[in-house]
Write a protein that holds these residues in place. Structure first.
Motif, PDB file in Angstrom:
ATOM      1  N   PHE A   1       0.839  -1.207   0.000  1.00 37.69           N
ATOM      2  CA  PHE A   1       0.000   0.000   0.000  1.00 37.69           C
ATOM      3  C   PHE A   1       0.872   1.255   0.000  1.00 37.69           C
ATOM      4  O   PHE A   1       1.861   1.333   0.736  1.00 37.69           O
ATOM      5  N   ILE A   2       0.513   2.251  -0.785  1.00 40.91           N
ATOM      6  CA  ILE A   2       1.178   3.549  -0.683  1.00 40.91           C
ATOM      7  C   ILE A   2       0.804   4.187   0.661  1.00 40.91           C
ATOM      8  O   ILE A   2       1.654   4.720   1.370  1.00 40.91           O
ATOM      9  N   PHE A   3      -0.484   4.106   1.012  1.00 46.66           N
ATOM     10  CA  PHE A   3      -0.958   4.642   2.300  1.00 46.66           C
ATOM     11  C   PHE A   3      -1.511   3.494   3.148  1.00 46.66           C
ATOM     12  O   PHE A   3      -2.491   2.853   2.754  1.00 46.66           O
ATOM     13  N   PRO A   4      -0.911   3.236   4.323  1.00 50.11           N
ATOM     14  CA  PRO A   4      -1.436   2.173   5.180  1.00 50.11           C
ATOM     15  C   PRO A   4      -2.825   2.536   5.728  1.00 50.11           C
ATOM     16  O   PRO A   4      -3.246   3.699   5.664  1.00 50.11           O
ATOM     17  N   LEU A   5      -3.514   1.537   6.263  1.00 53.24           N
ATOM     18  CA  LEU A   5      -4.917   1.727   6.622  1.00 53.24           C
ATOM     19  C   LEU A   5      -5.129   2.805   7.682  1.00 53.24           C
ATOM     20  O   LEU A   5      -6.145   3.500   7.650  1.00 53.24           O
ATOM     21  N   ASN A   6      -4.195   2.955   8.629  1.00 59.10           N
ATOM     22  CA  ASN A   6      -4.387   3.989   9.649  1.00 59.10           C
ATOM     23  C   ASN A   6      -4.366   5.374   9.016  1.00 59.10           C
ATOM     24  O   ASN A   6      -5.154   6.258   9.389  1.00 59.10           O
ATOM     25  N   VAL A   7      -3.507   5.562   8.010  1.00 55.81           N
ATOM     26  CA  VAL A   7      -3.454   6.854   7.310  1.00 55.81           C
ATOM     27  C   VAL A   7      -4.738   7.074   6.504  1.00 55.81           C
ATOM     28  O   VAL A   7      -5.334   8.156   6.515  1.00 55.81           O
ATOM     29  N   VAL A   8      -5.187   6.017   5.833  1.00 61.94           N
ATOM     30  CA  VAL A   8      -6.399   6.093   4.999  1.00 61.94           C
ATOM     31  C   VAL A   8      -7.625   6.446   5.855  1.00 61.94           C
ATOM     32  O   VAL A   8      -8.398   7.344   5.527  1.00 61.94           O
ATOM     33  N   ILE A   9      -7.791   5.726   6.968  1.00 61.50           N
ATOM     34  CA  ILE A   9      -8.991   5.930   7.805  1.00 61.50           C
ATOM     35  C   ILE A   9      -8.962   7.316   8.457  1.00 61.50           C
ATOM     36  O   ILE A   9      -9.967   8.020   8.493  1.00 61.50           O
ATOM     37  N   ARG A  10      -7.805   7.737   8.934  1.00 60.00           N
ATOM     38  CA  ARG A  10      -7.681   9.095   9.485  1.00 60.00           C
ATOM     39  C   ARG A  10      -8.033  10.150   8.440  1.00 60.00           C
ATOM     40  O   ARG A  10      -8.711  11.142   8.732  1.00 60.00           O
ATOM     41  N   HIS A  11      -7.559   9.917   7.215  1.00 53.23           N
ATOM     42  CA  HIS A  11      -7.791  10.882   6.138  1.00 53.23           C
ATOM     43  C   HIS A  11      -9.290  10.991   5.840  1.00 53.23           C
ATOM     44  O   HIS A  11      -9.820  12.097   5.694  1.00 53.23           O
ATOM     45  N   ILE A  12      -9.975   9.858   5.766  1.00 50.68           N
ATOM     46  CA  ILE A  12     -11.421   9.885   5.502  1.00 50.68           C
ATOM     47  C   ILE A  12     -12.147  10.555   6.665  1.00 50.68           C
ATOM     48  O   ILE A  12     -12.992  11.441   6.466  1.00 50.68           O
ATOM     49  N   ALA A  13     -11.805  10.130   7.900  1.00 50.76           N
ATOM     50  CA  ALA A  13     -12.537  10.599   9.087  1.00 50.76           C
ATOM     51  C   ALA A  13     -12.227  12.057   9.422  1.00 50.76           C
ATOM     52  O   ALA A  13     -12.879  12.666  10.267  1.00 50.76           O
ATOM     53  N   GLN A  14     -11.227  12.621   8.768  1.00 52.72           N
ATOM     54  CA  GLN A  14     -10.985  14.057   8.893  1.00 52.72           C
ATOM     55  C   GLN A  14     -12.122  14.824   8.235  1.00 52.72           C
ATOM     56  O   GLN A  14     -12.491  15.912   8.656  1.00 52.72           O
ATOM     57  N   ALA A  15     -12.715  14.211   7.189  1.00 53.02           N
ATOM     58  CA  ALA A  15     -13.762  14.876   6.416  1.00 53.02           C
ATOM     59  C   ALA A  15     -15.167  14.426   6.814  1.00 53.02           C
ATOM     60  O   ALA A  15     -16.079  15.237   6.909  1.00 53.02           O
ATOM     61  N   MET A  16     -15.357  13.129   7.010  1.00 60.21           N
ATOM     62  CA  MET A  16     -16.722  12.609   7.186  1.00 60.21           C
ATOM     63  C   MET A  16     -16.735  11.542   8.271  1.00 60.21           C
ATOM     64  O   MET A  16     -15.755  10.821   8.447  1.00 60.21           O
ATOM     65  N   THR A  17     -17.865  11.464   8.982  1.00 60.57           N
ATOM     66  CA  THR A  17     -18.019  10.455  10.029  1.00 60.57           C
ATOM     67  C   THR A  17     -18.144   9.077   9.400  1.00 60.57           C
ATOM     68  O   THR A  17     -18.984   8.867   8.525  1.00 60.57           O
TER      69      THR A  17
END
Ligand code: ZN
Length: 266
Positions: free
Chosen positions: A209-225
């Motif tokens: 992965f270029i972005f591991p799951l913790n980075v991905v989930i943080r990135h999404i949850a920065q914008a939307m619940t």
């Protein structure tokens, strides 16, 4: 813990899966859906049923998401094969929940597309409401488990439209399943493979992965619940290619199993 969703006496139920003589078998049903536990699966009541081998069950998609948030270009080689730069932050797009398709369900190629591609992916299932988690919070607590997703894409319409809602949103374009498990660790590396009529088309590993799951989930949850039951398809390895009427497409994720779907023309 492994679970599926399936039809029992005409009703949709969540089934807990255990291995019996080496075969995945549904032994219990959940009396409340896992998304209602909001992270506390121990609190859910179950009821014993007559054992049903998983392969004999009439499966449904194992998730009922409020949204399907996808990651584009999360494997370097796939970004390169489509001629894109490797992204600097995760690239998000939404897939319509009406596109969900059960394991074994039929993918329909729309008349208005001449090029429908498979994209085999690891899917993350959210177990606990997540919005702007603190920097020191372990992101794993928000994950209920993992499944297989085929992010089916009308490639010609994706290029024509310039954005992806239609190309990725046709009915039947989101097969998910066959089950959800928390018994794998994508950070340690999990194989993701797509086959068409038995021929291997895509092979990747989540350690790339270029972005591991913790980075991905943080990135999404920065914008939307993120709500329990939401699904995050985590991007596809290189080797995307067309599906034709009569094909059978399979997505396998190590420790999850195989999601198998036939393809027809609309
Ligand atoms: Zn994808």
């Amino acid at each position: 813990m492994k679970y599926c969703r399936f039809q029992l006496n005409g009703q949709a139920q969540y089934g807990l899966i255990e291995s019996v003589a080496g075969r995945d078998t549904i032994l219990r049903i959940l009396l409340t859906p896992p998304e209602e536990a909001d992270g506390d699966m121990e609190s859910l009541h179950t009821r014993r049923i007559e054992p049903i081998p998983l392969e004999q069950a009439t499966l449904l998609p194992p998730v009922r998401p409020s949204k399907i948030v996808c990651i584009g270009r999360n494997y370097r080689e796939h970004a390169e094969e489509l001629g894109h730069d490797v992204p600097k932050e995760p690239l998000l797009f939404l897939k319509a929940t009406s596109a969900l398709l059960a394991p074994g369900g039929t993918v329909r190629r729309p008349k208005i597309s001449e090029r429908v591609d498979h994209e085999g992916e690891l899917g993350v299932v959210i177990g606990k409401t997540c919005y702007q988690p603190a920097a020191d919070q372990d992101i794993r607590q928000y994950i209920l488990g993992y499944t297989c997703v085929n992010d089916v894409t009308a490639r010609d319409l994706q290029n024509k439209d310039g954005q992806w809602s239609r190309a990725k949103g046709f009915d039947t374009f989101c097969p998910v399943g066959p089950l959800v498990t928390d018994e794998i660790d994508p950070w340690a590396g999990i194989g993701v493979e797509t086959r068409v009529n038995g021929d291997v088309r895509q092979q990747g590993n989540t350690r790339d992965f270029i972005f591991p799951l913790n980075v991905v989930i943080r990135h999404i949850a920065q914008a939307m619940t993120l709500f329990p039951g939401d699904v995050i398809p985590t991007g596809t390895p290189s080797g995307v290619g067309p599906l034709l009427a009569g094909d059978v497409v399979e997505v396998s994720v190590g420790g999850v199993g195989t999601l198998r779907n036939p393809v027809v023309d609309e």
